[in-house]
Design a protein around this motif. Structure first.
Motif, PDB file in Angstrom:
ATOM      1  N   LEU A 121      18.330  -8.076 123.786  1.00 24.85           N
ATOM      2  CA  LEU A 121      18.253  -7.325 122.529  1.00 24.85           C
ATOM      3  C   LEU A 121      17.788  -8.155 121.337  1.00 24.85           C
ATOM      4  CD1 LEU A 121      21.548  -5.233 122.850  1.00 24.85           C
ATOM      5  CD2 LEU A 121      19.203  -4.526 123.367  1.00 24.85           C
ATOM      6  N   GLY A 122      17.540  -9.442 121.543  1.00 25.05           N
ATOM      7  CA  GLY A 122      17.164 -10.296 120.420  1.00 25.05           C
ATOM      8  C   GLY A 122      15.919  -9.850 119.692  1.00 25.05           C
ATOM      9  N   ARG A 123      15.035  -9.130 120.376  1.00 26.58           N
ATOM     10  CA  ARG A 123      13.802  -8.644 119.756  1.00 26.58           C
ATOM     11  C   ARG A 123      13.755  -7.115 119.708  1.00 26.58           C
ATOM     12  NH1 ARG A 123      12.339 -12.616 123.209  1.00 26.58           N
ATOM     13  NH2 ARG A 123      11.545 -11.118 124.736  1.00 26.58           N
ATOM     14  N   ARG A 124      14.900  -6.467 119.937  1.00 26.24           N
ATOM     15  CA  ARG A 124      14.918  -5.003 119.973  1.00 26.24           C
ATOM     16  C   ARG A 124      15.886  -4.363 118.987  1.00 26.24           C
ATOM     17  NH1 ARG A 124      13.744  -6.360 125.360  1.00 26.24           N
ATOM     18  NH2 ARG A 124      11.917  -5.246 126.170  1.00 26.24           N
ATOM     19  N   ILE A 125      16.816  -5.119 118.447  1.00 22.37           N
ATOM     20  CA  ILE A 125      17.719  -4.631 117.404  1.00 22.37           C
ATOM     21  C   ILE A 125      17.498  -5.516 116.186  1.00 22.37           C
ATOM     22  CG2 ILE A 125      20.103  -4.249 116.702  1.00 22.37           C
ATOM     23  CD1 ILE A 125      19.299  -2.310 118.828  1.00 22.37           C
ATOM     24  N   PHE A 126      17.273  -4.889 115.024  1.00 16.81           N
ATOM     25  CA  PHE A 126      16.876  -5.612 113.822  1.00 16.81           C
ATOM     26  C   PHE A 126      17.915  -5.421 112.715  1.00 16.81           C
ATOM     27  CE2 PHE A 126      13.253  -3.901 116.142  1.00 16.81           C
ATOM     28  CZ  PHE A 126      12.450  -5.010 116.334  1.00 16.81           C
ATOM     29  N   PRO A 127      18.846  -6.357 112.532  1.00 19.48           N
ATOM     30  CA  PRO A 127      19.788  -6.257 111.410  1.00 19.48           C
ATOM     31  C   PRO A 127      19.063  -6.516 110.084  1.00 19.48           C
ATOM     32  CG  PRO A 127      20.636  -7.709 113.136  1.00 19.48           C
ATOM     33  CD  PRO A 127      19.175  -7.485 113.409  1.00 19.48           C
ATOM     34  N   THR A 128      19.231  -5.611 109.127  1.00 22.50           N
ATOM     35  CA  THR A 128      18.580  -5.755 107.822  1.00 22.50           C
ATOM     36  C   THR A 128      19.587  -5.554 106.699  1.00 22.50           C
ATOM     37  OG1 THR A 128      17.938  -3.419 107.699  1.00 22.50           O
ATOM     38  CG2 THR A 128      16.380  -4.931 108.735  1.00 22.50           C
ATOM     39  N   ARG A 129      19.306  -6.188 105.585  1.00 24.61           N
ATOM     40  CA  ARG A 129      20.187  -6.162 104.408  1.00 24.61           C
ATOM     41  C   ARG A 129      19.983  -4.873 103.623  1.00 24.61           C
ATOM     42  NH1 ARG A 129      22.290 -10.085 100.508  1.00 24.61           N
ATOM     43  NH2 ARG A 129      22.089  -9.254  98.398  1.00 24.61           N
ATOM     44  N   GLN A 130      21.085  -4.253 103.205  1.00 26.40           N
ATOM     45  CA  GLN A 130      21.046  -3.031 102.397  1.00 26.40           C
ATOM     46  C   GLN A 130      21.983  -3.188 101.194  1.00 26.40           C
ATOM     47  OE1 GLN A 130      18.533  -2.137 105.234  1.00 26.40           O
ATOM     48  NE2 GLN A 130      18.790  -0.780 103.472  1.00 26.40           N
ATOM     49  N   GLU A 131      21.568  -2.672 100.045  1.00 25.47           N
ATOM     50  CA  GLU A 131      22.367  -2.783  98.822  1.00 25.47           C
ATOM     51  C   GLU A 131      22.726  -1.390  98.300  1.00 25.47           C
ATOM     52  OE1 GLU A 131      21.041  -5.735  95.983  1.00 25.47           O
ATOM     53  OE2 GLU A 131      19.752  -6.652  97.495  1.00 25.47           O
ATOM     54  N   VAL A 132      23.983  -1.233  97.927  1.00 22.78           N
ATOM     55  CA  VAL A 132      24.545   0.050  97.498  1.00 22.78           C
ATOM     56  C   VAL A 132      25.231  -0.155  96.151  1.00 22.78           C
ATOM     57  CG1 VAL A 132      26.139   1.910  98.087  1.00 22.78           C
ATOM     58  CG2 VAL A 132      24.899   0.725  99.901  1.00 22.78           C
ATOM     59  N   PHE A 133      25.071   0.826  95.250  1.00 18.59           N
ATOM     60  CA  PHE A 133      25.600   0.684  93.892  1.00 18.59           C
ATOM     61  C   PHE A 133      26.436   1.904  93.511  1.00 18.59           C
ATOM     62  CE2 PHE A 133      21.708  -1.736  94.255  1.00 18.59           C
ATOM     63  CZ  PHE A 133      22.057  -2.961  93.707  1.00 18.59           C
ATOM     64  N   PHE A 134      27.482   1.637  92.705  1.00 16.36           N
ATOM     65  CA  PHE A 134      28.351   2.689  92.184  1.00 16.36           C
ATOM     66  C   PHE A 134      28.371   2.577  90.655  1.00 16.36           C
ATOM     67  CE2 PHE A 134      29.741   1.762  96.431  1.00 16.36           C
ATOM     68  CZ  PHE A 134      30.188   2.958  96.972  1.00 16.36           C
ATOM     69  N   PHE A 135      28.141   3.708  89.982  1.00 15.71           N
ATOM     70  CA  PHE A 135      28.105   3.715  88.523  1.00 15.71           C
ATOM     71  C   PHE A 135      29.218   4.601  87.963  1.00 15.71           C
ATOM     72  CE2 PHE A 135      23.915   2.447  89.839  1.00 15.71           C
ATOM     73  CZ  PHE A 135      23.571   1.461  88.934  1.00 15.71           C
ATOM     74  N   ALA A 136      29.754   4.200  86.827  1.00 19.15           N
ATOM     75  CA  ALA A 136      30.863   4.916  86.203  1.00 19.15           C
ATOM     76  C   ALA A 136      30.331   5.993  85.273  1.00 19.15           C
ATOM     77  CB  ALA A 136      31.734   3.941  85.417  1.00 19.15           C
ATOM     78  N   PRO A 137      30.581   7.278  85.566  1.00 15.73           N
ATOM     79  CA  PRO A 137      30.209   8.321  84.609  1.00 15.73           C
ATOM     80  C   PRO A 137      30.998   8.171  83.308  1.00 15.73           C
ATOM     81  CG  PRO A 137      30.677   9.249  86.775  1.00 15.73           C
ATOM     82  CD  PRO A 137      31.162   7.829  86.789  1.00 15.73           C
ATOM     83  N   GLU A 138      30.515   8.817  82.275  1.00 21.08           N
ATOM     84  CA  GLU A 138      31.223   8.779  81.001  1.00 21.08           C
ATOM     85  C   GLU A 138      32.585   9.450  81.140  1.00 21.08           C
ATOM     86  OE1 GLU A 138      30.415   9.990  76.310  1.00 21.08           O
ATOM     87  OE2 GLU A 138      28.850  10.268  77.821  1.00 21.08           O
ATOM     88  N   ALA A 139      33.569   8.945  80.416  1.00 22.81           N
ATOM     89  CA  ALA A 139      34.921   9.506  80.485  1.00 22.81           C
ATOM     90  C   ALA A 139      34.890  11.001  80.186  1.00 22.81           C
ATOM     91  CB  ALA A 139      35.836   8.787  79.490  1.00 22.81           C
ATOM     92  N   GLY A 140      35.541  11.771  81.044  1.00 24.04           N
ATOM     93  CA  GLY A 140      35.614  13.208  80.852  1.00 24.04           C
ATOM     94  C   GLY A 140      34.418  13.987  81.351  1.00 24.04           C
ATOM     95  N   ASP A 141      33.366  13.315  81.806  1.00 20.92           N
ATOM     96  CA  ASP A 141      32.165  13.988  82.284  1.00 20.92           C
ATOM     97  C   ASP A 141      32.325  14.279  83.775  1.00 20.92           C
ATOM     98  OD1 ASP A 141      29.675  14.905  82.940  1.00 20.92           O
ATOM     99  OD2 ASP A 141      28.555  13.171  82.160  1.00 20.92           O
ATOM    100  N   ASP A 142      32.570  15.561  84.100  1.00 24.62           N
ATOM    101  CA  ASP A 142      32.799  15.914  85.505  1.00 24.62           C
ATOM    102  C   ASP A 142      31.558  16.491  86.177  1.00 24.62           C
ATOM    103  OD1 ASP A 142      32.615  18.416  84.365  1.00 24.62           O
ATOM    104  OD2 ASP A 142      34.412  19.219  85.357  1.00 24.62           O
ATOM    105  N   ARG A 143      30.395  16.377  85.535  1.00 24.65           N
ATOM    106  CA  ARG A 143      29.170  16.910  86.131  1.00 24.65           C
ATOM    107  C   ARG A 143      28.799  16.198  87.426  1.00 24.65           C
ATOM    108  NH1 ARG A 143      24.781  16.083  81.734  1.00 24.65           N
ATOM    109  NH2 ARG A 143      26.020  14.182  81.467  1.00 24.65           N
TER     110      ARG A 143
END
Length: 414
Positions: free
Chosen positions: A242-264
């Motif tokens: 599997l050394g040349r058949r499975i490719f681990p790659t880096r992924q980046e995920v972000f979380f942002f804070a909505p404004e206080a009281g904004d439930d949209r």
């Protein structure tokens, strides 16, 4: 189960006769298990569960613990959806798996599944849209096609410039990934399964069967059959295969804070979403459980070693998602970053799963290639893997075979 650690797994299993061992204990386990499953992520946990349901005595092994922070299953949330264009096999597997996820969520102390709905949207009438709707009609799914006016009416917190249509799947939503796997493993142990925390050396065998696997502490674990469900570690354990058949790659995920009281941007008003963007997908979730609005670019990142990958986000990736939010989520574009995570995909060449026997060792099953879309399919993958191991699989799927796995990345499954 709000905080399931190895200690709570031990406590959950104590009353059910489960046996767990500490790392490094010197002990032979020959004959104590019918099947050893190596890797306690979503594929491994569901494979162990389905084997246990079939009456097998199963040992589940992981180097750091179920859905640990380095695992592909160790994130906060994962999308479950059935929009797969022409790939009906994955739509069916997602739909079949959803019932298992709902049942697990109903048994858990905290939700495993949030039925927020999922919205895919498109800049033009793609074949992907037509094909997804055809598959969904055949499956009897209540998927809706939404025109631009309806998108603006239902989801005014988003900017819809350049969007031609959307596909809304009301029955799907978000899976709480780490929690889901930890709850499932705790149930497996409570039902009599064995969990061990141990690092495994690359297996070796002289004949056509694997006789055992050795831990880094020198312990030998033996069973009749073995399933390796190790995600990005599969190429390291089986470099020749599997050394040349499975490719681990880096992924980046972000979380942002909505404004206080904004439930949209709460699940009550915003579904899980994905901008198809002609295959260059951005996706995200509403503010689930107060963690923040999630966004990521679904593009294969740079190749990484899962043992050495530094989990620090890059300024470039943060700038990229902020630029995207200015276009689609302008109210959030300059909101504070609440959290960032770095994880990985483990891609097959085209995005299909790998669920097949080792080419030389007939008692070894290789399961992986989640390719960034595998989590939702965990129950169906586990059922398929268990049936293959126990000889009850009616018809193998050629797309899951080792022979179908190429050595050059050319993503085809979205």
């Amino acid at each position: 189960m709000s905080a399931i650690t190895r200690r709570t797994i031990l406590m959950a299993g104590a009353g059910a006769g489960a046996v767990l061992t500490a790392p490094g204990s010197a002990r032979e386990t020959t004959g104590q298990a019918d099947i050893i499953v190596v890797g306690a992520g979503v594929f491994g946990a569901w494979t162990a569960t389905h084997l246990q349901r079939a009456g097998k005595k199963v040992t589940l092994v992981d180097a750091w613990g179920p859905a640990h922070s380095r695992a592909s299953s160790g994130g906060e949330s994962r999308m479950t959806r059935a929009a797969y264009g022409p790939d009906a096999i994955y739509a069916r597997m997602a739909w079949e798996s959803l019932a298992e996820w709902k049942a697990l969520s109903a048994r858990a102390e905290l939700p495993v599944f949030h039925r927020s709905g999922v919205l895919f949207f498109f800049g033009q009438e793609e074949p992907y849209v037509v094909q997804s709707l055809e598959v969904h009609r055949a499956l009897g799914l209540p998927t809706e096609r939404l025109e631009p006016a309806e998108l603006r009416r239902r989801f005014p917190q988003m900017a819809w410039d350049g969007v031609a249509l959307g596909l809304y799947e009301p029955d799907f939503g978000a899976l709480m990934a780490r929690r889901a796997v930890q709850v499932l493993v705790a149930e497996f142990v409570k039902a009599g399964g064995r969990y061990e925390q141990a690092a495994i050396a690359p297996p070796e065998a002289s004949g056509d069967r694997l006789g055992g696997i050795r831990t880094s502490g020198g312990e030998m674990l033996s069973a009749e059959h073995y399933a390796f469900t190790c995600g990005p570690w599969l190429p390291k354990l089986f470099p020749d295969v599997l050394g040349r058949r499975i490719f681990p790659t880096r992924q980046e995920v972000f979380f942002f804070a909505p404004e206080a009281g904004d439930d949209r941007f709460s699940p009550a008003h915003l579904p899980g979403w994905a901008d198809f963007n002609q295959g260059d997908i951005f996706y995200g979730f509403p503010d689930l459980e107060g963690r923040g609005f999630k966004i990521a670019h679904d593009a294969h990142g740079i190749a990484v070693d899962p043992d050495r990958n530094e989990r620090t986000h890059t300024p470039e990736a943060l700038a990229e998602v902020r630029a995207y939010m200015r276009r689609r989520f302008p109210a959030l574009a300059e909101r504070p970053l609440a959290e960032a995570r770095v994880c990985q995909y483990e891609n097959s060449a085209n995005g299909d799963f790998l669920i097949d026997r080792h080419p030389r060792w007939n008692n070894v099953l290789l399961v992986g290639g989640g390719s960034g879309h595998g989590f939702k399919h965990g129950p169906a993958v586990g059922r398929y893997a268990a049936a293959l191991l126990t000889g009850t699989l009616a018809r193998p799927e050629p797309r899951f075979s080792l022979a179908s796995k190429g050595e050059k990345e050319a993503r085809a499954v979205h």
